[in-house]
Write an enzyme that holds these catalytic residues in place. Structure first.
Site, PDB file in Angstrom:
ATOM      1  N   GLU A   1      12.075   2.822  13.261  1.00 18.06           N
ATOM      2  CA  GLU A   1      11.902   1.464  13.745  1.00 18.06           C
ATOM      3  C   GLU A   1      13.187   0.623  13.690  1.00 18.06           C
ATOM      4  OE1 GLU A   1       8.065   0.288  12.185  1.00 18.06           O
ATOM      5  OE2 GLU A   1       8.965  -1.661  11.804  1.00 18.06           O
TER       6      GLU A   1
ATOM      7  N   ILE B   1      -6.066  -2.994   2.357  1.00 14.65           N
ATOM      8  CA  ILE B   1      -6.113  -2.890   3.823  1.00 14.65           C
ATOM      9  C   ILE B   1      -7.014  -1.725   4.239  1.00 14.65           C
ATOM     10  CG2 ILE B   1      -4.761  -2.572   5.939  1.00 14.65           C
ATOM     11  CD1 ILE B   1      -2.355  -3.830   4.371  1.00 14.65           C
TER      12      ILE B   1
ATOM     13  N   HIS C   1       5.035  -3.345  15.390  1.00 16.64           N
ATOM     14  CA  HIS C   1       4.855  -3.734  13.980  1.00 16.64           C
ATOM     15  C   HIS C   1       4.324  -5.167  13.854  1.00 16.64           C
ATOM     16  CE1 HIS C   1       6.303  -2.731   9.646  1.00 16.64           C
ATOM     17  NE2 HIS C   1       5.187  -3.443   9.625  1.00 16.64           N
ATOM     18  N   ILE C   2       3.104  -5.356  14.387  1.00 16.29           N
ATOM     19  CA  ILE C   2       2.513  -6.701  14.409  1.00 16.29           C
ATOM     20  C   ILE C   2       1.219  -6.779  13.590  1.00 16.29           C
ATOM     21  CG2 ILE C   2       3.585  -7.456  16.575  1.00 16.29           C
ATOM     22  CD1 ILE C   2       0.987  -6.602  18.035  1.00 16.29           C
ATOM     23  N   GLY C   3       1.053  -5.833  12.659  1.00 18.27           N
ATOM     24  CA  GLY C   3      -0.181  -5.808  11.849  1.00 18.27           C
ATOM     25  C   GLY C   3      -0.537  -7.160  11.241  1.00 18.27           C
TER      26      GLY C   3
ATOM     27  N   THR D   1      -0.897   2.044  10.823  1.00 17.92           N
ATOM     28  CA  THR D   1      -0.515   0.624  10.715  1.00 17.92           C
ATOM     29  C   THR D   1       0.174   0.387   9.377  1.00 17.92           C
ATOM     30  OG1 THR D   1      -2.733   0.159   9.872  1.00 17.92           O
ATOM     31  CG2 THR D   1      -2.337  -0.331  12.199  1.00 17.92           C
TER      32      THR D   1
ATOM     33  N   GLY E   1      -6.322   1.119  -0.411  1.00 19.14           N
ATOM     34  CA  GLY E   1      -6.006  -0.158  -1.069  1.00 19.14           C
ATOM     35  C   GLY E   1      -6.808  -1.241  -0.363  1.00 19.14           C
TER      36      GLY E   1
ATOM     37  N   ARG F   1      -4.593   8.096  -4.425  1.00 20.10           N
ATOM     38  CA  ARG F   1      -4.117   8.687  -5.680  1.00 20.10           C
ATOM     39  C   ARG F   1      -5.270   8.808  -6.683  1.00 20.10           C
ATOM     40  NH1 ARG F   1       0.825   5.277  -7.555  1.00 20.10           N
ATOM     41  NH2 ARG F   1      -0.514   3.875  -6.412  1.00 20.10           N
TER      42      ARG F   1
ATOM     43  N   ARG G   1       3.425   2.499   7.492  1.00 19.70           N
ATOM     44  CA  ARG G   1       4.875   2.593   7.663  1.00 19.70           C
ATOM     45  C   ARG G   1       5.175   3.823   8.515  1.00 19.70           C
ATOM     46  NH1 ARG G   1       5.121  -1.867   6.443  1.00 19.70           N
ATOM     47  NH2 ARG G   1       6.263  -2.902   4.773  1.00 19.70           N
TER      48      ARG G   1
HETATM   49  C1  GLV Z   1       4.002  -5.238   6.872  1.00 16.79           C
HETATM   50  O1  GLV Z   1       4.207  -4.159   7.324  1.00 16.79           O
HETATM   51  C2  GLV Z   1       3.980  -5.518   5.477  1.00 16.79           C
HETATM   52  O2  GLV Z   1       4.280  -4.646   4.649  1.00 16.79           O
HETATM   53  O3  GLV Z   1       3.674  -6.681   5.152  1.00 16.79           O
HETATM   54  C1  GLV Z   2      -1.448  -2.293   0.534  1.00 14.44           C
HETATM   55  O1  GLV Z   2      -0.934  -1.667   1.434  1.00 14.44           O
HETATM   56  C2  GLV Z   2      -2.803  -2.773   0.581  1.00 14.44           C
HETATM   57  O2  GLV Z   2      -3.666  -1.953   0.944  1.00 14.44           O
HETATM   58  O3  GLV Z   2      -3.022  -3.958   0.300  1.00 14.44           O
END
Ligand code: GLV
Ligand code: GLV
Length: 318
Positions: A264, A157, A282-284, A233, A155, A177, A235
């Site tokens: 978590e 990210i 969980h600070i992405g 990064t 996706g 997918r 879930r």
């Molecule tokens: C963080 O994990 C989000 O889903 O925004």
């Molecule tokens: C969702 O997780 C994205 O890749 O934006």
């Protein structure tokens, strides 16, 4: 009468300011999830809910807020919300995509470099006063140039992470997918099995769904190349953490970088004593800029829905 908005936990002030201009707010300005009964009884007539990824918005929760029209999740991932229950009630669900893409991809890159160059143990070594002189094999790490990075979930990210690792000279393959619309032609679409068996670094960016839950299980970790690196990064529940611990302990993997955990905020006890793992809480998306944009985006979605407009960040699901 003003419409009412229930905000489950602390968010940046910018989002609050936008909402308080138009609505009555019930704002739980705390940094831990509030118990469900307390949340519901604090605002049983809420028209809108602004929640965080650590709030579990179950079907029961939704059924007990009869006036609810919109749920704005302060996150891109919406696995904490029972989407079908929301859909059945015609409640719109919104998230915070795009504004956190680069921050999250940056953190994945940071974890990759920290793991492969052993930055955390190296830092501790210096602080303990153990640096007595340069040596040819001191903290000799894992080079990235020319290696293959496999991205599970291409996706926004995943695509942003691909751009970063290409700059390091890595070749990118991905599984998804479908063939990804955002990936460029230098990224090759492969099966998940091929990705796992041939990549030197495997990084997961897929959303958590019934299909992806536990997708990284023991069989898949054992199928990874000996001496490879795993990054998460996305879930925590994408991964069987016990299986990951096993392949880290045996040395099958060179190391792992984890920003998210299966249970978590609890972290598997054995991960805490492994020095080939880099852990983050969980600070992405945690940059000041991104967190402010997320607050505005979530608040704006509520303003839009309660004013009869279509929000830009509606989550579409079948
Ligand atoms: C963080 O994990 C989000 O889903 O925004
Ligand atoms: C969702 O997780 C994205 O890749 O934006």
């Amino acid at each position: 009468m003003k419409k009412r908005v229930l905000i489950t936990q602390h968010i940046p002030e910018t989002g609050i300011r936008l909402l308080e201009k138009q609505f009555d707010l019930v704002y739980h300005d705390v940094r831990q999830p509030v118990q469900t009964e307390r949340l519901i009884s604090s605002c049983p007539d809420a028209d809108a809910l602004l929640c965080l990824l650590s709030d579990k918005i179950t079907s029961d929760f939704i059924s007990r807020l009869p006036d609810l029209k919109v749920i704005a999740n302060y996150a891109v991932g919406v696995n904490n919300i029972d989407l079908h229950a929301a859909k059945n009630r015609k409640i719109l669900v919104c998230n915070t995509p795009d504004v956190l893409t680069h921050a999250t991809a940056d953190l994945a890159l940071g974890l990759l470099l920290a793991v492969t160059r052993q930055l955390i143990p190296a830092d501790q070594f210096c602080r303990r006063g153990e640096f007595k002189g340069w040596a040819s094999d001191l903290f000799a790490g894992f080079g990235l140039q020319g290696k293959q990075c496999g991205i599970i979930g291409m996706g926004k990210i995943g695509t942003a992470f691909a751009e970063r690792v290409k700059v390091l000279g890595m070749k990118v393959v991905y599984s998804n997918r479908n063939v990804s619309g955002s990936a460029d032609s230098a990224c090759t679409f492969v099966s998940l099995d091929e990705l796992i068996q041939t990549s030197d670094v495997v990084s997961i960016h897929a959303p958590l769904t019934t299909e992806t839950r536990g997708i990284m299980n023991l069989e898949r970790f054992l199928a990874m190349k000996p001496g490879s690196v795993f990054l998460n990064t996305g879930r925590g529940e994408l991964v069987d953490e016990g299986a990951l611990v096993q392949v880290l302990k045996t040395g099958h993997l060179f190391g792992a970088g984890l920003d998210v955990f299966e249970r978590e905020p609890e972290i598997h006890q054995d991960l805490l004593s492994l020095n080939n793992v880099v852990l983050a809480p969980h600070i992405g998306s945690a940059t000041i800029e991104t967190r402010e944009k997320m607050a505005i985006m979530a608040a704006q979605a509520i303003c839009d829905v309660l004013n009869g407009l279509t929000p830009t960040n509606l989550v579409l699901f079948s």
